[in-house]
Design a protein around this motif. Structure first.
Motif, PDB file in Angstrom:
ATOM      1  N   MET A   1       0.828  -1.204   0.000  1.00 50.11           N
ATOM      2  CA  MET A   1       0.000   0.000   0.000  1.00 50.11           C
ATOM      3  C   MET A   1       0.864   1.257   0.000  1.00 50.11           C
ATOM      4  O   MET A   1       0.501   2.272  -0.569  1.00 50.11           O
TER       5      MET A   1
ATOM      6  N   ARG B   1     -14.046   2.243  -3.503  1.00 51.06           N
ATOM      7  CA  ARG B   1     -14.669   0.913  -3.557  1.00 51.06           C
ATOM      8  C   ARG B   1     -13.708  -0.098  -4.159  1.00 51.06           C
ATOM      9  O   ARG B   1     -13.751  -1.274  -3.822  1.00 51.06           O
ATOM     10  N   LEU B   2     -12.852   0.390  -5.056  1.00 55.64           N
ATOM     11  CA  LEU B   2     -11.817  -0.495  -5.600  1.00 55.64           C
ATOM     12  C   LEU B   2     -10.766  -0.787  -4.523  1.00 55.64           C
ATOM     13  O   LEU B   2     -10.391  -1.930  -4.281  1.00 55.64           O
TER      14      LEU B   2
ATOM     15  N   THR C   1     -11.774  -3.018  -1.401  1.00 52.40           N
ATOM     16  CA  THR C   1     -12.109  -4.422  -1.622  1.00 52.40           C
ATOM     17  C   THR C   1     -10.888  -5.211  -2.091  1.00 52.40           C
ATOM     18  O   THR C   1     -11.014  -6.326  -2.563  1.00 52.40           O
ATOM     19  N   GLN C   2      -9.701  -4.608  -1.993  1.00 49.88           N
ATOM     20  CA  GLN C   2      -8.473  -5.388  -2.167  1.00 49.88           C
ATOM     21  C   GLN C   2      -8.166  -6.082  -0.838  1.00 49.88           C
ATOM     22  O   GLN C   2      -8.826  -5.833   0.162  1.00 49.88           O
ATOM     23  N   SER C   3      -7.103  -6.917  -0.845  1.00 49.42           N
ATOM     24  CA  SER C   3      -6.832  -7.708   0.369  1.00 49.42           C
ATOM     25  C   SER C   3      -6.072  -6.878   1.398  1.00 49.42           C
ATOM     26  O   SER C   3      -4.946  -7.200   1.780  1.00 49.42           O
ATOM     27  N   ILE C   4      -6.680  -5.795   1.837  1.00 50.12           N
ATOM     28  CA  ILE C   4      -5.997  -4.890   2.754  1.00 50.12           C
ATOM     29  C   ILE C   4      -7.062  -4.166   3.574  1.00 50.12           C
ATOM     30  O   ILE C   4      -8.128  -3.837   3.051  1.00 50.12           O
ATOM     31  N   THR C   5      -6.777  -3.958   4.863  1.00 50.14           N
ATOM     32  CA  THR C   5      -7.787  -3.324   5.702  1.00 50.14           C
ATOM     33  C   THR C   5      -7.760  -1.809   5.475  1.00 50.14           C
ATOM     34  O   THR C   5      -6.774  -1.253   5.025  1.00 50.14           O
TER      35      THR C   5
ATOM     36  N   VAL D   1     -19.712  -7.136   0.410  1.00 53.56           N
ATOM     37  CA  VAL D   1     -18.257  -6.946   0.336  1.00 53.56           C
ATOM     38  C   VAL D   1     -17.733  -6.111   1.499  1.00 53.56           C
ATOM     39  O   VAL D   1     -16.548  -5.791   1.557  1.00 53.56           O
TER      40      VAL D   1
ATOM     41  N   PRO E   1      -7.996  -9.305   6.128  1.00 52.83           N
ATOM     42  CA  PRO E   1      -7.402  -9.237   4.787  1.00 52.83           C
ATOM     43  C   PRO E   1      -7.557 -10.562   4.040  1.00 52.83           C
ATOM     44  O   PRO E   1      -7.762 -10.563   2.830  1.00 52.83           O
TER      45      PRO E   1
ATOM     46  N   LEU F   1     -10.993 -10.671   2.637  1.00 54.67           N
ATOM     47  CA  LEU F   1     -11.064  -9.682   1.554  1.00 54.67           C
ATOM     48  C   LEU F   1     -10.449 -10.247   0.280  1.00 54.67           C
ATOM     49  O   LEU F   1     -10.933 -10.018  -0.823  1.00 54.67           O
ATOM     50  N   GLY F   2      -9.355 -11.021   0.473  1.00 55.52           N
ATOM     51  CA  GLY F   2      -8.664 -11.596  -0.677  1.00 55.52           C
ATOM     52  C   GLY F   2      -9.462 -12.683  -1.376  1.00 55.52           C
ATOM     53  O   GLY F   2      -9.218 -12.981  -2.538  1.00 55.52           O
TER      54      GLY F   2
ATOM     55  N   PHE G   1     -14.431  -7.895  -6.265  1.00 58.05           N
ATOM     56  CA  PHE G   1     -15.576  -6.993  -6.397  1.00 58.05           C
ATOM     57  C   PHE G   1     -15.359  -6.019  -7.541  1.00 58.05           C
ATOM     58  O   PHE G   1     -14.290  -5.436  -7.670  1.00 58.05           O
TER      59      PHE G   1
ATOM     60  N   LEU H   1      -1.412  -5.095  -3.522  1.00 58.46           N
ATOM     61  CA  LEU H   1      -2.462  -5.151  -2.502  1.00 58.46           C
ATOM     62  C   LEU H   1      -3.041  -6.545  -2.293  1.00 58.46           C
ATOM     63  O   LEU H   1      -3.876  -6.726  -1.416  1.00 58.46           O
ATOM     64  N   ASN H   2      -2.634  -7.521  -3.125  1.00 53.82           N
ATOM     65  CA  ASN H   2      -3.226  -8.847  -3.010  1.00 53.82           C
ATOM     66  C   ASN H   2      -2.158  -9.923  -3.009  1.00 53.82           C
ATOM     67  O   ASN H   2      -1.480 -10.118  -4.016  1.00 53.82           O
ATOM     68  N   PRO H   3      -2.025 -10.646  -1.908  1.00 55.99           N
ATOM     69  CA  PRO H   3      -0.975 -11.670  -1.831  1.00 55.99           C
ATOM     70  C   PRO H   3      -1.180 -12.800  -2.840  1.00 55.99           C
ATOM     71  O   PRO H   3      -0.208 -13.377  -3.312  1.00 55.99           O
TER      72      PRO H   3
ATOM     73  N   LEU I   1      -8.785  -6.911 -12.758  1.00 55.05           N
ATOM     74  CA  LEU I   1      -8.275  -6.730 -11.398  1.00 55.05           C
ATOM     75  C   LEU I   1      -8.984  -7.676 -10.430  1.00 55.05           C
ATOM     76  O   LEU I   1      -8.357  -8.288  -9.573  1.00 55.05           O
TER      77      LEU I   1
ATOM     78  N   LYS J   1      -7.001 -11.358  -8.605  1.00 54.37           N
ATOM     79  CA  LYS J   1      -6.702 -11.610  -7.184  1.00 54.37           C
ATOM     80  C   LYS J   1      -7.112 -13.021  -6.798  1.00 54.37           C
ATOM     81  O   LYS J   1      -6.954 -13.423  -5.658  1.00 54.37           O
TER      82      LYS J   1
END
Lengths: 357, 298
Positions: free
Chosen positions: A1, A99-100, A103-107, B51, B72, B75-76, B80, B103-105, B142, B146
């Motif tokens: 990030m 919103r993009l 909704t990624q894997s991050i808080t 979501v 996380p 979320l992964g 969305f 942002l995505n492992p 995108l 992920k």
């Protein structure tokens, strides 16, 4: 990030670097010249005699650059808040890109921390570098003006600009989060920042540390520049300039009173200082003249007699912050603004996690 | 098999306005589920709750067995694509892929690059300069790269022209086939969903009207035409969804588990579109009745 925050910020960072570089070059060219001028005109002025003239000529050198730097350093924190802070999240909210991102894997906490961290540190760095350059460049002037506590100088030297920039930045971010629209957030940031700066300068800063109260003898002041008797429309009055009491001190009040707490009356001054009272005041054809020790040889003797008579009954009672407290005040004010920035960052986080959902 | 989405009594209010009420819903895994309903029915609200962009005001919602956006990791596992397919206008297509990787492992960079190549998007192009269709494809890329287990799309094709719409849905179906994703996508157009969905949720007037597998829904809904007759006289197990009639003739849309043999009726199979419209108009009527009823009480 952090990498994304940097990617989104790098154009603005490049602009900031370019501006800083231009200013650095200008200051690097003119700065050594000012030091030379100071060393050759003001420093040896005692040997020539007329320090007043040398100083007043010197402080006018590079006048345009001086006033530009003063204005620039005053507005830089506000600009950071308006152009870096306010759009940082408001733009994402407006464009829907949050919103993009969310909704990624991050808080959201990490998302916000990275954004605040990258741009906040850049804001601090810009303000710190600018203040460092200006403080260095202005040093000869500041030594002559000997007025480091004046609102303009206090807020544009040392570490206070860092506190202002950090605060303005987070203030802008918070305005963006709360208002959710970029332009109104920018306007809100400007208004709130100016309000905070004015409130701090007028209402808070004087109370940060309790002032010192002391009484000085006129005899100890009599030989200093500017002490004298003024012939004002309302009558005669004693003049004691702040620099005569202590250079770089912050004088709150400065009263000339006797043991009972009364100021010298007009009649007393007329009797004690006939020279100032009678005839056209030296150095001025209009009402506001003054008498000082250097007016003329006979005037000097009369002046000293006058001072001696006043000093026998009256003392100067001063409430002030000694010059040695300058850095304590700087640290205190900077800490307050940094703390406000942290509190606002907490508000942002809470709002983003709870209210924007 | 677990449910990808499970809502119990889910509700969301914005101030005093109810966007979603008492929504109970289970979407099993392995489906492409279409969420259909008129504009303002609460589709976006439901998907945003799923979501974790929104928090419910009442009830619960679980996605892949967890609270939406609780970690996380979760979320992964959910991809969305938001309405209007937002992307960062100032960043290039390649930047967006980097963003996804940062942002995505579980980021599938090869897959993402391959898709961009297939779409013949220029990686150095700024996303703000893309057409609506290209932007939607980038957003889909995108979300797919992920490598989610569940992909949620909010009106992804609403603003696309028919060709871009078809291409988008085609790419979506390829990804579903390739990765075995579960998908929930919303639309106010049944035609879009008919092509891709095997599961349907009709949402109208902020409530779930009907949900089920498309094949099963089509097999259990009939249009009955015949002489006008009181709908209440139908046998048990036959549920009227919508009734309309002229002076002498009546048309009913009926849900029935078993076949209908009553010779008084002409029985027809109905299309998915008619089925959805029947539920939507019924909901609209019920909503009007409810509101006018409240008006009388006041």
């Amino acid at each position: 990030m952090i990498r994304l925050s940097w990617r989104q910020f790098r154009t603005q960072a490049a602009v900031a670097c370019a501006v800083l570089a231009v200013i650095a070059v200008i200051l690097a060219i003119t700065g050594p010249h000012l030091v030379h001028l100071y060393d050759t005109t003001v420093a040896p002025c005692k040997t020539y005699g007329d320090c007043g003239l040398a100083q007043s000529v010197f402080v006018r050198s590079d006048g345009k650059l001086q006033s530009f730097l003063a204005d620039f350093l005053l507005v830089v924190p506000a600009l950071i808040g308006i152009f870096w802070g306010a759009p940082l999240i408001a733009r994402e909210l407006e464009a829907g890109t949050f919103r993009l991102a969310w909704t990624q894997s991050i808080t959201r906490k990490r998302w916000l921390a990275a954004k605040l961290g990258v741009v906040g540190l850049a804001s601090i760095a810009v303000a710190a570098l600018l203040s460092l350059m200006v403080t260095w460049w202005s040093n000869p002037f500041d030594r002559v003006n000997a007025d480091r506590f004046s609102p303009a100088m206090f807020g544009e030297r040392g570490i206070t600009p860092v506190g202002y920039a950090a605060f303005a930045f987070v203030l802008g971010v918070t305005a963006g989060v709360l208002i959710r629209r970029t332009l109104p957030a920018m306007a809100g940031t400007l208004a709130a920042f100016v309000g905070a700066r004015v409130a701090m300068t007028i209402w808070v800063r004087p109370h940060l540390i309790a002032p010192v109260r002391t009484s000085l003898s006129f005899l100890s002041l009599g030989s200093k520049t500017g002490v004298g008797i003024g012939n004002t429309p309302s009558g005669l009055s004693m003049i004691v300039p702040e620099t005569a009491i202590a250079p770089n001190a912050w004088i709150y009040t400065n009263q000339i009173i006797d043991t009972a707490g009364h100021a010298p009356t007009n009649r007393f001054l007329r009797a004690a200082c006939p020279l100032a009272a009678g005839g056209p005041p030296p150095g001025s054809q209009t009402g506001g003249g003054s008498a000082g020790p250097h007016s003329s040889p006979s005037g000097a003797a009369a002046f000293h007699a006058c001072i001696a008579k006043v000093a026998a009954q009256f003392r100067v009672v001063v409430t002030y912050q000694p010059a040695g407290r300058y850095w304590a005040f700087q640290a205190c004010e900077t800490a307050i603004f940094l703390a406000l920035a942290l509190i606002l960052a907490g508000v942002c986080l809470w709002w983003i996690r709870h209210r924007l959902s | 098999m677990t449910a990808v989405l499970e809502a119990r009594g889910l509700g969301k209010k914005y101030g005093r306005r109810r966007a979603l009420s008492d929504c109970t819903l289970v979407i099993p895994a392995g489906h492409v589920a279409g969420l259909v309903g008129p504009n303002g029915a609460g589709k976006t609200t439901l998907l945003h709750l799923a979501v974790g962009l929104l928090q419910p005001t009442s009830g619960t919602i679980a996605v892949l067995g967890g609270r939406p956006a609780e970690s996380p990791a979760l979320l992964g596992r959910v991809g969305f694509v938001a309405q209007e397919t937002p992307v960062y206008a100032a960043l290039s297509v390649a930047d967006h892929l980097r963003l996804g990787a940062w942002l995505n492992p579980g980021w599938d960079n090869d897959g993402a690059e391959r898709r961009i190549e297939q779409l013949s998007l220029d990686p150095s192009q700024r996303a703000g300069k893309l057409s609506g269709g290209q932007r939607a494809q980038l957003a889909l890329t995108l979300a797919i790269a992920k490598r989610p287990e569940l992909l949620i799309l909010d009106e992804p094709v609403a603003s696309l022209d028919p060709l871009a719409r078809r291409e988008f849905l085609q790419h979506l179906m390829e990804a579903v086939a390739e990765h075995g994703l579960s998908v929930v996508l919303s639309s106010h157009l049944v035609a879009d969903l008919e092509r891709v969905c095997d599961y349907l949720i009709v949402l109208a007037a902020s409530r779930v009207q009907v949900t089920g597998e498309v094949e099963e829904l089509l097999a259990t809904h009939y249009r009955l035409t015949g002489a006008r007759r009181d709908p209440a006289s139908l046998p048990a197990g036959q549920q009227v969804v919508q009734a309309s009639h002229t002076d002498r003739q009546g048309t009913l849309i009926v849900r029935s588990e078993g076949p209908i043999h009553d010779p008084a009726w002409t029985v027809e199979q109905i299309s998915l579109e008619d089925l959805v419209l029947a539920y939507m108009s019924q909901a609209g009527e019920a909503d009007r009745v409810r509101r006018s009823g409240l008006g009388v009480v006041r």
